[in-house]
Design a protein around this motif. Sequence first.
Motif, short mmCIF file in Angstrom:
data_model
loop_
_atom_site.label_atom_id
_atom_site.label_comp_id
_atom_site.label_asym_id
_atom_site.label_seq_id
_atom_site.Cartn_x
_atom_site.Cartn_y
_atom_site.Cartn_z
N LEU A 218 0.81 -1.21 0.00
CA LEU A 218 0.00 0.00 0.00
C LEU A 218 0.85 1.26 0.00
CD1 LEU A 218 -2.93 -0.98 2.38
CD2 LEU A 218 -3.00 -0.64 -0.09
N ARG A 219 2.03 1.20 0.56
CA ARG A 219 2.90 2.38 0.54
C ARG A 219 3.51 2.62 -0.83
NH1 ARG A 219 6.06 2.52 6.30
NH2 ARG A 219 4.22 3.04 7.52
N ARG A 220 3.52 1.63 -1.67
CA ARG A 220 4.11 1.79 -2.99
C ARG A 220 3.10 2.02 -4.10
NH1 ARG A 220 6.99 0.05 0.69
NH2 ARG A 220 9.23 0.27 0.64
N ILE A 221 1.83 1.94 -3.77
CA ILE A 221 0.78 2.26 -4.73
C ILE A 221 0.52 3.77 -4.61
CG2 ILE A 221 -1.65 1.94 -5.34
CD1 ILE A 221 -1.49 -0.84 -4.12
N PRO A 222 0.51 4.50 -5.71
CA PRO A 222 0.23 5.94 -5.62
C PRO A 222 -1.12 6.20 -4.96
CG PRO A 222 1.00 5.35 -7.81
CD PRO A 222 0.79 4.07 -7.07
N ARG A 223 -1.19 7.28 -4.18
CA ARG A 223 -2.40 7.61 -3.43
C ARG A 223 -3.63 7.75 -4.32
NH1 ARG A 223 -1.22 8.41 1.66
NH2 ARG A 223 0.76 9.29 2.26
N PHE A 224 -3.43 8.20 -5.53
CA PHE A 224 -4.54 8.37 -6.45
C PHE A 224 -5.28 7.05 -6.64
CE2 PHE A 224 -6.05 8.12 -10.87
CZ PHE A 224 -7.02 9.11 -10.82
N PHE A 225 -4.55 5.95 -6.71
CA PHE A 225 -5.16 4.66 -6.94
C PHE A 225 -5.81 4.08 -5.68
CE2 PHE A 225 -1.96 4.78 -10.34
CZ PHE A 225 -2.83 4.72 -11.41
N ALA B 78 -7.96 4.38 1.81
CA ALA B 78 -7.04 5.51 1.80
C ALA B 78 -6.81 6.02 3.22
CB ALA B 78 -7.58 6.62 0.91
N ALA B 79 -7.87 6.05 4.03
CA ALA B 79 -7.72 6.46 5.42
C ALA B 79 -6.91 5.44 6.20
CB ALA B 79 -9.10 6.64 6.06
N PHE B 80 -7.07 4.17 5.88
CA PHE B 80 -6.31 3.10 6.54
C PHE B 80 -4.81 3.26 6.26
CE2 PHE B 80 -4.38 -1.14 6.14
CZ PHE B 80 -4.46 -1.53 7.48
N VAL B 81 -4.47 3.56 5.00
CA VAL B 81 -3.06 3.74 4.65
C VAL B 81 -2.49 4.96 5.35
CG1 VAL B 81 -1.48 4.23 2.74
CG2 VAL B 81 -3.30 2.56 2.47
N LYS B 82 -3.27 6.02 5.40
CA LYS B 82 -2.79 7.21 6.10
C LYS B 82 -2.57 6.91 7.57
CE LYS B 82 -3.74 12.09 6.63
NZ LYS B 82 -4.63 13.19 6.33
N ASN B 83 -3.46 6.11 8.16
CA ASN B 83 -3.31 5.71 9.55
C ASN B 83 -2.06 4.84 9.73
OD1 ASN B 83 -3.83 5.33 12.25
ND2 ASN B 83 -5.26 3.66 11.90
N LEU B 84 -1.77 3.98 8.78
CA LEU B 84 -0.56 3.15 8.84
C LEU B 84 0.69 4.02 8.86
CD1 LEU B 84 -0.96 0.15 6.38
CD2 LEU B 84 -0.58 0.04 8.82
N GLU B 85 0.68 5.07 8.05
CA GLU B 85 1.86 5.92 7.96
C GLU B 85 2.06 6.78 9.18
OE1 GLU B 85 1.15 7.99 4.34
OE2 GLU B 85 1.83 6.32 3.10
N THR B 86 1.00 7.13 9.88
CA THR B 86 1.13 8.01 11.03
C THR B 86 1.12 7.26 12.35
OG1 THR B 86 -1.27 8.34 11.07
CG2 THR B 86 0.06 9.93 9.81
N SER B 87 0.94 5.95 12.31
CA SER B 87 0.89 5.16 13.53
C SER B 87 2.24 5.15 14.22
CB SER B 87 0.45 3.74 13.21
OG SER B 87 0.58 2.93 14.35
N PRO B 88 2.28 5.41 15.52
CA PRO B 88 3.58 5.39 16.23
C PRO B 88 4.16 3.97 16.34
CG PRO B 88 1.78 5.72 17.77
CD PRO B 88 1.18 5.75 16.41
#
Length: 110
Positions: free
Chosen positions: A78-85, A95-105
């Motif tokens: 998911l980090r390597r798929i462009p956000r548009f997709f 998309a919210a799940f991926v954003k949560n993955l990136e900001t999770s401590p």
Amino acid sequence: RVFHYMPRGWHRFEVLSNHFVELVAPFLLIMPFREMRLIGAIIQIQFQLILILSGNLSFLNWLTIVPSIFCLDDRFLLRRIPRFFHRIAFGTKAAAFVKNLETSPLSPRS
């Protein structure tokens, strides 16, 4: 056919890398550590794609890629798929799940 006419040193490198990918890298796919599995999968996939481009036993190479894909986890993919997709393919919840993955401590930064 182009690969056949490469210099002798290139062929030596090919043999050594082939031995590494076929004898060592498969053990990385069954390691309990995430990073080692990802490295093993990437090595296998790249090697098989090179063989496919050379036109050597392409069907078997595609079959070899399949088990390696299963070693790539959701966070890696998911980090390597462009956000548009993300929104097109998965909807806004993914998309919210991926954003949560990136900001999770708790998630390691890669």
